[in-house]
Design a protein around this motif. Structure first.
Motif, mmCIF file in Angstrom:
data_model
loop_
_atom_site.group_PDB
_atom_site.id
_atom_site.type_symbol
_atom_site.label_atom_id
_atom_site.label_comp_id
_atom_site.label_asym_id
_atom_site.label_seq_id
_atom_site.Cartn_x
_atom_site.Cartn_y
_atom_site.Cartn_z
ATOM 1 N N LYS A 90 -14.052 80.946 23.501
ATOM 2 C CA LYS A 90 -13.863 81.657 22.246
ATOM 3 C C LYS A 90 -14.867 82.789 22.058
ATOM 4 O O LYS A 90 -14.533 83.860 21.552
ATOM 5 C CB LYS A 90 -13.978 80.660 21.080
ATOM 6 C CG LYS A 90 -13.270 81.100 19.816
ATOM 7 C CD LYS A 90 -11.756 81.123 19.970
ATOM 8 C CE LYS A 90 -11.063 81.459 18.656
ATOM 9 N NZ LYS A 90 -9.608 81.562 18.792
ATOM 10 N N ASP A 91 -16.102 82.581 22.498
ATOM 11 C CA ASP A 91 -17.138 83.588 22.266
ATOM 12 C C ASP A 91 -17.048 84.766 23.229
ATOM 13 O O ASP A 91 -17.227 85.923 22.844
ATOM 14 C CB ASP A 91 -18.531 82.948 22.343
ATOM 15 C CG ASP A 91 -18.754 82.176 23.632
ATOM 16 O OD1 ASP A 91 -17.759 81.837 24.295
ATOM 17 O OD2 ASP A 91 -19.928 81.909 23.969
ATOM 18 N N LEU A 92 -16.689 84.510 24.496
ATOM 19 C CA LEU A 92 -16.652 85.570 25.505
ATOM 20 C C LEU A 92 -15.272 86.206 25.662
ATOM 21 O O LEU A 92 -15.155 87.344 26.108
ATOM 22 C CB LEU A 92 -17.110 85.020 26.858
ATOM 23 C CG LEU A 92 -18.541 84.489 26.915
ATOM 24 C CD1 LEU A 92 -18.823 83.916 28.301
ATOM 25 C CD2 LEU A 92 -19.546 85.571 26.573
ATOM 26 N N GLU A 93 -14.240 85.447 25.325
ATOM 27 C CA GLU A 93 -12.849 85.923 25.469
ATOM 28 C C GLU A 93 -12.592 86.468 26.874
ATOM 29 O O GLU A 93 -12.080 87.568 27.056
ATOM 30 C CB GLU A 93 -12.520 86.991 24.422
ATOM 31 C CG GLU A 93 -12.497 86.465 22.993
ATOM 32 C CD GLU A 93 -11.939 87.466 21.995
ATOM 33 O OE1 GLU A 93 -11.875 88.664 22.316
ATOM 34 O OE2 GLU A 93 -11.539 87.039 20.891
ATOM 35 N N LEU A 94 -12.964 85.669 27.888
ATOM 36 C CA LEU A 94 -12.644 86.070 29.259
ATOM 37 C C LEU A 94 -11.138 86.148 29.452
ATOM 38 O O LEU A 94 -10.630 86.995 30.191
ATOM 39 C CB LEU A 94 -13.247 85.065 30.245
ATOM 40 C CG LEU A 94 -14.777 85.021 30.307
ATOM 41 C CD1 LEU A 94 -15.235 83.936 31.256
ATOM 42 C CD2 LEU A 94 -15.355 86.370 30.711
ATOM 43 N N LEU A 95 -10.419 85.253 28.780
ATOM 44 C CA LEU A 95 -8.961 85.277 28.754
ATOM 45 C C LEU A 95 -8.529 85.380 27.294
ATOM 46 O O LEU A 95 -9.016 84.640 26.442
ATOM 47 C CB LEU A 95 -8.374 84.007 29.366
ATOM 48 C CG LEU A 95 -8.721 83.693 30.816
ATOM 49 C CD1 LEU A 95 -8.167 82.331 31.200
ATOM 50 C CD2 LEU A 95 -8.175 84.768 31.748
ATOM 51 N N LYS A 96 -7.615 86.298 27.012
ATOM 52 C CA LYS A 96 -7.142 86.473 25.643
ATOM 53 C C LYS A 96 -5.625 86.592 25.644
ATOM 54 O O LYS A 96 -5.053 87.295 26.485
ATOM 55 C CB LYS A 96 -7.774 87.716 25.017
ATOM 56 C CG LYS A 96 -7.420 87.940 23.563
ATOM 57 C CD LYS A 96 -8.223 89.090 22.962
ATOM 58 C CE LYS A 96 -7.874 90.407 23.608
ATOM 59 N NZ LYS A 96 -8.502 91.569 22.904
ATOM 60 N N LEU A 97 -4.974 85.900 24.723
ATOM 61 C CA LEU A 97 -3.514 85.871 24.651
ATOM 62 C C LEU A 97 -3.038 86.621 23.415
ATOM 63 O O LEU A 97 -3.525 86.380 22.309
ATOM 64 C CB LEU A 97 -3.023 84.427 24.608
ATOM 65 C CG LEU A 97 -1.510 84.208 24.598
ATOM 66 C CD1 LEU A 97 -0.915 84.527 25.960
ATOM 67 C CD2 LEU A 97 -1.183 82.761 24.209
ATOM 68 N N GLU A 98 -2.090 87.539 23.597
ATOM 69 C CA GLU A 98 -1.506 88.267 22.483
ATOM 70 C C GLU A 98 0.008 88.322 22.641
ATOM 71 O O GLU A 98 0.517 88.383 23.768
ATOM 72 C CB GLU A 98 -2.044 89.705 22.424
ATOM 73 C CG GLU A 98 -3.507 89.817 22.068
ATOM 74 C CD GLU A 98 -3.961 91.271 21.927
ATOM 75 O OE1 GLU A 98 -3.081 92.165 21.987
ATOM 76 O OE2 GLU A 98 -5.163 91.504 21.761
ATOM 77 N N GLU A 99 0.731 88.302 21.527
ATOM 78 C CA GLU A 99 2.172 88.509 21.555
ATOM 79 C C GLU A 99 2.432 89.995 21.791
ATOM 80 O O GLU A 99 2.024 90.832 20.991
ATOM 81 C CB GLU A 99 2.811 88.048 20.246
ATOM 82 C CG GLU A 99 2.781 86.548 20.039
ATOM 83 C CD GLU A 99 3.589 86.116 18.822
ATOM 84 O OE1 GLU A 99 4.319 86.967 18.261
ATOM 85 O OE2 GLU A 99 3.491 84.939 18.435
ATOM 86 N N LYS A 100 3.095 90.290 22.891
ATOM 87 C CA LYS A 100 3.318 91.699 23.235
ATOM 88 C C LYS A 100 4.370 91.814 24.324
ATOM 89 O O LYS A 100 4.372 91.040 25.282
ATOM 90 C CB LYS A 100 2.008 92.331 23.705
ATOM 91 C CG LYS A 100 2.031 93.833 23.857
ATOM 92 C CD LYS A 100 0.612 94.361 24.039
ATOM 93 C CE LYS A 100 -0.202 94.163 22.770
ATOM 94 N NZ LYS A 100 -1.576 94.693 22.896
ATOM 95 N N SER A 101 5.271 92.760 24.174
ATOM 96 C CA SER A 101 6.301 92.981 25.188
ATOM 97 C C SER A 101 5.715 93.734 26.374
ATOM 98 O O SER A 101 4.639 94.356 26.271
ATOM 99 C CB SER A 101 7.463 93.781 24.603
ATOM 100 O OG SER A 101 7.052 95.108 24.301
ATOM 101 N N LEU A 102 6.427 93.704 27.478
ATOM 102 C CA LEU A 102 5.987 94.425 28.666
ATOM 103 C C LEU A 102 5.946 95.923 28.381
ATOM 104 O O LEU A 102 5.014 96.621 28.792
ATOM 105 C CB LEU A 102 6.922 94.115 29.837
ATOM 106 C CG LEU A 102 6.609 94.793 31.169
ATOM 107 C CD1 LEU A 102 5.198 94.472 31.635
ATOM 108 C CD2 LEU A 102 7.623 94.373 32.221
ATOM 109 N N GLY A 103 6.946 96.409 27.665
ATOM 110 C CA GLY A 103 6.989 97.833 27.326
ATOM 111 C C GLY A 103 5.785 98.271 26.519
ATOM 112 O O GLY A 103 5.207 99.347 26.759
#
Length: 219
Positions: free
Chosen positions: A124-137
């Motif tokens: 949570k603190d470093l956000e090495l991996l972050k997930l967001e809702e987003k299309s490929l476009g």
């Protein structure tokens, strides 16, 4: 800087329509989690996948795992010449910092992905991996590449070393590799279609060929 997108990856949590399937329930119980908190995995949920649309294609987080291990451990990544993203079948994007070191153990990787889908970022603190809702476009528009290449078995046949030279001549190229086991992209993707071999190749092989041949020119 090469931007590499593993697109339409078959990486997702168990969908609600099969959350009560015995194969899923038993697997989740052994993991100490709720059925909808575990990653869909074909080896463990084979019988449940038969009840899903595109069931023969889904539940393949292993493709993402191997592709990311190869990319993140590459010399290009260590030399800050590479950015890697994962776009999922459900239009989510995983942003990955170059310094990220993924678990080599597959089950630990699944656990990491489950935490990512639950928390939105790990750690949570470093956000090495972050997930967001987003299309490929939208991801492509955000990156703003000077050229987009789509790796496709029906694309123009180009020798790997020649493709490496093409990428090296561009300032901000983007290459899309399908993160699914078979079939075609489900959504329309615009770009130049390229094939590196006369026969279909596994996604992680394509990732390797792209990176190694780019390195041979730049390093």
């Amino acid at each position: 800087m090469l931007h590499l997108v593993i697109a339409e990856a078959e990486l997702e949590l168990v969908p609600e329509e099969i959350a009560d399937h015995p194969a899923v329930v038993n697997y989740a119980r052994k993991r100490g989690k709720k059925p909808n908190e575990v990653i869909l995995e074909g080896s463990y949920h084979h019988s449940a996948l038969k009840k899903l649309p595109d069931g023969t294609r889904r539940g393949r987080p292993d493709i993402v795992h191997v592709c990311l291990l190869n990319a993140l451990e590459s010399i290009a990544n260590k030399e800050n010449l590479l950015r890697v993203y994962v776009h999922t079948r459900n239009d989510e994007v995983v942003y990955i910092k170059p310094e990220t070191r993924l678990p080599r153990n597959y089950n630990r990787f699944l656990g990491l992905m489950e935490s990512l889908f639950k928390k939105g970022a790990v750690p949570k603190d470093l956000e090495l991996l972050k997930l967001e809702e987003k299309s490929l476009g939208k991801l492509i528009a955000e990156i703003g590449p000077d050229e987009v290449f789509i790796m496709h078995e029906e694309g123009k046949l180009v020798k790997p070393r020649d493709f490496g030279r093409v990428l090296a001549e561009l300032e901000n190229p983007l290459v899309i590799v399908g993160g699914f086991p078979h079939g075609d992209f489900r959504s329309e993707v615009r770009g130049k279609r390229v094939s590196l071999y006369r026969e279909p190749l596994m996604a992680w092989t394509i990732v390797n060929e792209i990176i190694v041949n780019l390195e041979s020119v730049l390093l």
